[in-house]
Motif scaffolding. Structure first.
Motif, short mmCIF file in Angstrom:
data_model
loop_
_atom_site.label_atom_id
_atom_site.label_comp_id
_atom_site.label_asym_id
_atom_site.label_seq_id
_atom_site.Cartn_x
_atom_site.Cartn_y
_atom_site.Cartn_z
N HIS A 23 0.86 -1.19 0.00
CA HIS A 23 0.00 0.00 0.00
C HIS A 23 0.90 1.23 0.00
O HIS A 23 2.10 1.15 0.30
CB HIS A 23 -0.93 0.01 1.22
N ASN B 116 -7.61 2.86 -6.94
CA ASN B 116 -8.09 3.00 -5.56
C ASN B 116 -6.96 3.30 -4.57
O ASN B 116 -6.96 2.81 -3.44
CB ASN B 116 -8.84 1.74 -5.12
N ARG C 225 -5.51 11.60 8.76
CA ARG C 225 -6.17 12.32 7.67
C ARG C 225 -6.42 13.80 7.97
O ARG C 225 -6.28 14.63 7.07
CB ARG C 225 -7.46 11.60 7.29
N THR D 145 -3.64 9.98 0.07
CA THR D 145 -3.69 8.55 -0.24
C THR D 145 -4.65 7.85 0.71
O THR D 145 -4.96 8.35 1.80
CB THR D 145 -2.30 7.90 -0.11
N ASN D 146 -5.08 6.66 0.30
CA ASN D 146 -5.97 5.88 1.17
C ASN D 146 -5.22 5.26 2.34
O ASN D 146 -5.83 4.64 3.21
CB ASN D 146 -6.72 4.82 0.37
N TYR E 255 -10.99 14.06 -5.52
CA TYR E 255 -9.76 13.36 -5.16
C TYR E 255 -8.50 14.22 -5.31
O TYR E 255 -7.42 13.76 -4.96
CB TYR E 255 -9.61 12.10 -6.03
N ALA F 18 -7.80 8.74 -1.41
CA ALA F 18 -8.98 8.88 -0.55
C ALA F 18 -9.74 10.14 -0.93
O ALA F 18 -9.13 11.15 -1.30
CB ALA F 18 -8.55 8.94 0.92
#
Length: 368
Positions: free
Chosen positions: A96, A116, A299, A293-294, A152, A119
């Motif tokens: 990831h 994907n 966050r 990023t996810n 995004y 985020a």
């Protein structure tokens, strides 16, 4: 002085003292363990307040980072890249993403969104977007920034990718990218080391309607033309500073300006007398954006960084230091009615990169 009952029962002052020392040592050991535990917890807490940034040179200068760190009591770890390919590789290290926020152009943002890796952004946590020019606030009108109703990416900086020329060697400003192939400039041309952009700007030079979606015959024609360009090349470059050094030291005449006005600013500061033109056939342009990023662990901190990047002082520094346009103010030199084409994802990036690798390595023309 406190006594241990077992020591008192022995009527031994020596034992009492020994027991008292033991208790003191035990107490000190407890204090040390407590302090160490507290420090470990504090360290872990600080570790959670680390922001990992993936960006281009000039986007996160040391003083800009320091101000953010002080304001948010955080540590920022910045990793720089010099090409879209390098950015892609960094984003794909491990299972990831190893970063919290990244700066990438709209074409790359589309690729990451499709995989994907990004985020959605909470615009309510990005109040500085209200400072941006209207065309950059209209996010849905810019290809690649939104997907299925989610945002995004937030525009940050942009530039056209025109033609830079030495006024002393090129007396009349060129009007086409085809000038890069002019035999007059043998050994005096600089080109950016990128499969995507070289195939795309050559497609424009050849008059192809869509430089991002090429068929097999067009790819073959462009490949041969890029092989021919090697005759005129001084070398390929990656970073704008590298290009400026080559241009000045080796007296280059023409350059495909991937970084556009940023390179013009660097060259002029280095004393070069250069001009910058947008070709008649149109010019590629990139719009770099900030995304989260996810894999972002914190966050709110990632969103704070994106919002911070849109503060007037930070955006103005980008223009003052790098010569790049920001999204809060109109650039001093307008491109007028020039045919500007925002870059998009291409038909087959793997094929382009494979061919480009062979071109750059010097593979013989007859093998293409």
């Amino acid at each position: 002085m406190r006594w241990c009952y077992s020591c008192v029962s022995r009527r031994s002052m020596r034992s009492g003292i020994a027991c008292t020392d033991a208790h003191r040592r035990h107490f000190l050991d407890s204090v040390i363990l407590f302090v160490c535990g507290f420090l470990l917890i504090a360290h872990a807490s600080a570790g959670e307040n680390v922001l990992r940034v993936l960006a281009w040179p000039g986007y996160a200068d040391a003083d800009v980072v320091k101000t953010f760190e002080d304001r948010y009591h955080a540590k920022v770890e910045v990793t720089l890249v010099d090409s879209d390919e390098a950015l892609w590789d960094k984003m794909h290290q491990g299972s990831h993403p190893q970063f919290d926020v990244l700066a990438a152009n709209t074409a790359e943002i589309q690729r990451y969104t499709h995989e994907n890796l990004l985020a959605p952004l909470d615009l309510a946590r990005l109040p500085n977007t209200s400072r941006q020019l209207p065309r950059f606030r209209a996010l849905s009108s810019i290809e690649g920034l939104t997907n299925q109703g989610n945002v995004y990416a937030i525009p940050f900086t942009y530039s056209t990718m025109g033609l830079i020329y030495d006024r002393k060697q090129v007396s009349v400003a060129p009007h086409s990218m085809n000038e890069l192939w002019n035999p007059r400039y043998r050994g005096k041309v600089l080109d950016y080391n990128s499969a995507q952009h070289n195939f795309s700007f050559t497609a424009l030079a050849l008059g192809y309607p869509n430089p991002f979606q090429l068929n097999g015959a067009q790819i073959q024609t462009i490949t041969r033309k890029l092989v021919d360009l090697r005759r005129n090349l001084l070398t390929y470059y990656n970073l704008p500073e590298e290009a400026a050094a080559y241009f000045v030291q080796h007296k280059a005449a023409l350059m495909f300006g991937n970084y556009g006005t940023q390179q013009v600013e660097l060259l002029r500061r280095a004393g070069a007398d250069v001009g910058y033109v947008i070709p008649d056939e149109g010019v590629l342009a990139w719009l770099d954006c900030w995304s989260m990023t996810n894999a972002a662990a914190n966050r709110p901190l990632a969103l704070a960084w994106i919002n911070y990047m849109l503060e007037p002082g930070v955006s103005q520094l980008l223009t003052q230091r790098q010569g790049l346009a920001n999204t809060l103010a109109e650039p001093p030199e307008s491109t007028g009615k020039s045919h500007i084409i925002w870059i998009e994802p291409v038909e087959d990036i793997q094929k382009r990169e494979a061919l480009w690798s062979r071109i750059v390595s010097g593979d013989r023309p007859e093998r293409f």
